[in-house]
Design a protein around this motif. Sequence first.
Motif, PDB file in Angstrom:
ATOM      1  N   ALA A  66     -56.486  11.588  -5.542  1.00  0.00           N
ATOM      2  CA  ALA A  66     -54.832  11.576  -6.140  1.00  0.00           C
ATOM      3  C   ALA A  66     -54.074  10.302  -5.523  1.00  0.00           C
ATOM      4  CB  ALA A  66     -54.036  12.794  -6.213  1.00  0.00           C
TER       5      ALA A  66
ATOM      6  N   ASP B 162     -55.677   7.580  -7.399  1.00  0.00           N
ATOM      7  CA  ASP B 162     -55.375   7.239  -8.714  1.00  0.00           C
ATOM      8  C   ASP B 162     -53.890   6.551  -8.872  1.00  0.00           C
ATOM      9  OD1 ASP B 162     -57.547   8.505  -9.372  1.00  0.00           O
ATOM     10  OD2 ASP B 162     -56.654  10.723  -9.434  1.00  0.00           O
ATOM     11  N   HIS B 163     -53.183   6.924  -7.869  1.00  0.00           N
ATOM     12  CA  HIS B 163     -51.799   6.217  -7.880  1.00  0.00           C
ATOM     13  C   HIS B 163     -51.593   4.851  -7.364  1.00  0.00           C
ATOM     14  CE1 HIS B 163     -49.529   9.598  -9.458  1.00  0.00           C
ATOM     15  NE2 HIS B 163     -50.076  10.330  -8.591  1.00  0.00           N
TER      16      HIS B 163
ATOM     17  N   VAL C 181     -48.838  12.886  -1.430  1.00  0.00           N
ATOM     18  CA  VAL C 181     -49.168  12.204  -2.756  1.00  0.00           C
ATOM     19  C   VAL C 181     -47.943  12.185  -3.662  1.00  0.00           C
ATOM     20  CG1 VAL C 181     -50.338  12.502  -5.055  1.00  0.00           C
ATOM     21  CG2 VAL C 181     -51.417  12.997  -2.822  1.00  0.00           C
TER      22      VAL C 181
ATOM     23  N   GLN D  69     -56.604  15.454  -2.956  1.00  0.00           N
ATOM     24  CA  GLN D  69     -55.293  15.044  -2.887  1.00  0.00           C
ATOM     25  C   GLN D  69     -55.569  13.327  -2.565  1.00  0.00           C
ATOM     26  OE1 GLN D  69     -52.806  16.026  -3.584  1.00  0.00           O
ATOM     27  NE2 GLN D  69     -53.214  18.322  -3.813  1.00  0.00           N
TER      28      GLN D  69
ATOM     29  N   GLU E 242     -50.261  17.333  -0.699  1.00  0.00           N
ATOM     30  CA  GLU E 242     -49.748  17.319  -1.731  1.00  0.00           C
ATOM     31  C   GLU E 242     -48.095  16.598  -1.431  1.00  0.00           C
ATOM     32  OE1 GLU E 242     -49.102  21.265  -3.120  1.00  0.00           O
ATOM     33  OE2 GLU E 242     -48.493  20.736  -5.220  1.00  0.00           O
TER      34      GLU E 242
END
Length: 638
Positions: free
Chosen positions: A455, A458-459, A556, A452, A553
């Motif tokens: 993630a 990644d964003h 994110v 997470q 989660e």
Amino acid sequence: MKFQRFIQKYQTQITLISAILIVLGFAGKYLFNSMVIYNWAFILASIIAAVPIMIHAYQALRVKVVSIELLVSIAVIGAFIIGEYNESAIVTFLFLFGSYLEERTLSKTRQSIKSLTQMAPATAVLLNTDGSQEEVDIDDVDEGDHVLVKTGASVPVDGKVVSGSGYLDESVITGESKAVAKTKGDDVFSGSILGNGTLTVEATKVGEDTTFGKIIELVEDAQDAKSPAESFIDKFAQYYTPAVLIIAVLVYLFTRDFPTAITVLVLGCPGALVIGAPVSNVAGIGNGAKRGILLKGGAVMDDFAKVDTFVFDKTGTLTLGNTAVSAVKSYVDDEATALTLVARAERLSDHPLGKAITDYVSQQHLNYEQLNVTDNSTVKGQGLTANISNHDVLVGNLKLMSANHVSLTTAQQQDLQAVQQTGSSVVMVAVDGQLALILGVSDTIRPGIKAQLQALRDHGAKHLVMLTGDNQITAQYVASQIGIDEVHAELLPEEKVDYIKQFKDQGRHVAFVGDGINDSPAIATAQIGIAMGSGTDVAIETSDVVLMQSSFEALVHAYSLSKKTVLNTKENIFIAIAVVVFLLIGLIAGFIYMASGMFVHEASILVVIFNAMRLIGYGKLPTTKQPKNSQQTSGNLI
């Protein structure tokens, strides 16, 4: 006044009548070759449809606002003057029809928010002191009252279960669909639905003070909190609409072309521009609400999208905030017996490490309760000694082992150092003068957190930082396990605030993620404060974003949702401006006229609404449930 209410009530029917008259007008001309039917049908259609538009224009003028309706009203009057009845009829119909479709589609973007208010319990079954039951209005329930919740019913208050048991669906609070077992002493939230069983709940919070009541209030307030884009557009529209009116007058003065001047009024309506940003924010907030994510308005959404640095508290945020056995090094043939002996010894102590050990042994289905303790004593700063079922047992640290002449081999010393390097607390166990076990006890890392955090990167997250009051060794170990970039340990709450201020001074856009209680100063200092945890007043009131189910989660999703919402807003603004430019070019080039311009204008409003509605279904609903204690998880331990 009554006439205005009548017109507003039947505006949909007025729109339909206008459409029928337009169809009748075209039929009169092309089927019956009658210009009388053609003209009168369009005249009637124009008048009927213009009435609600002109009423709205008049109401706006009363508060000194030059509205879109005023531009359309003047354009319709102008079309009448030049005898373009078909143009005026089609323009007024398209405007009303566009308003109808706009209202219908906007209601869908607010559906998840409306569903929250519809779930709010209206009544409660009150248990009186004599044991009788009475159904009362929710406003008549006071703190301390006992209410009965039956299978299929909604919990009407925040409170504690005083008797009974059952499974509650708390998705309205946390966004998590999995039912949660509740029994005596457990907390429950208003709005939760009892799947089975019967509960008696003592009310601790009622009405608007409940967690559910605050969620509804926050989400409703969030719809009114404007983003920078919305605020700019509101100011822009105040000047833009009168400017269109002035431009239309100038066009007529310079060209003496009255139809063109009237068309400018229609084409200049800034409908799509005005509605583009609000509808995106409402859709984004609604998306978060149904996932247990509270985003407090468009301004928060805009700030959250800019975050490049996430700062985390450790205990209770990156970890689950409870202790469990993380390492077992055994040096005896019968490990099970050694574990039962240490568990029985720890039952003599109330130390937190002891509870973690007894919980671990219980999970191994080893029975230690029947073991007989004949002698025991506590050695301050070292541990405890006991005689259990004719075995001399030592449970404590290295000092206790040395004092009782228990020596360690080279391999055992290496094992001890390896456990210590993870930041775990070490419990050593000796049986009958020989080292039997080395146990590591530590906090539990959230399962799946490494993925997470990646993630988040990644964003768009560039820096992941841990600020903790825990020791440096433990903090470094956690960071190495989950991929944190920067660690600062052994900090007081005010020192965490100092670090956040340093990051902001460096030009970073900082989000602080904590539990919303001990970390409230840091949450308030960061540009975006994020509370991991449900049901706490401080979490809801201090932070900008509340993750009701304490899920990474959800964190994110909230981060990616904010970026998607801001991008969606920019797309809508671009669409609106592009349409205006297209219409002006079309007017100059001669292929756009009043009716066709209004059609394109109304179509552009629907385009931005439908574009925003894509946010409602953005992202997958969370499917994993974060464990509440070590017995429920198989995640990493520290």
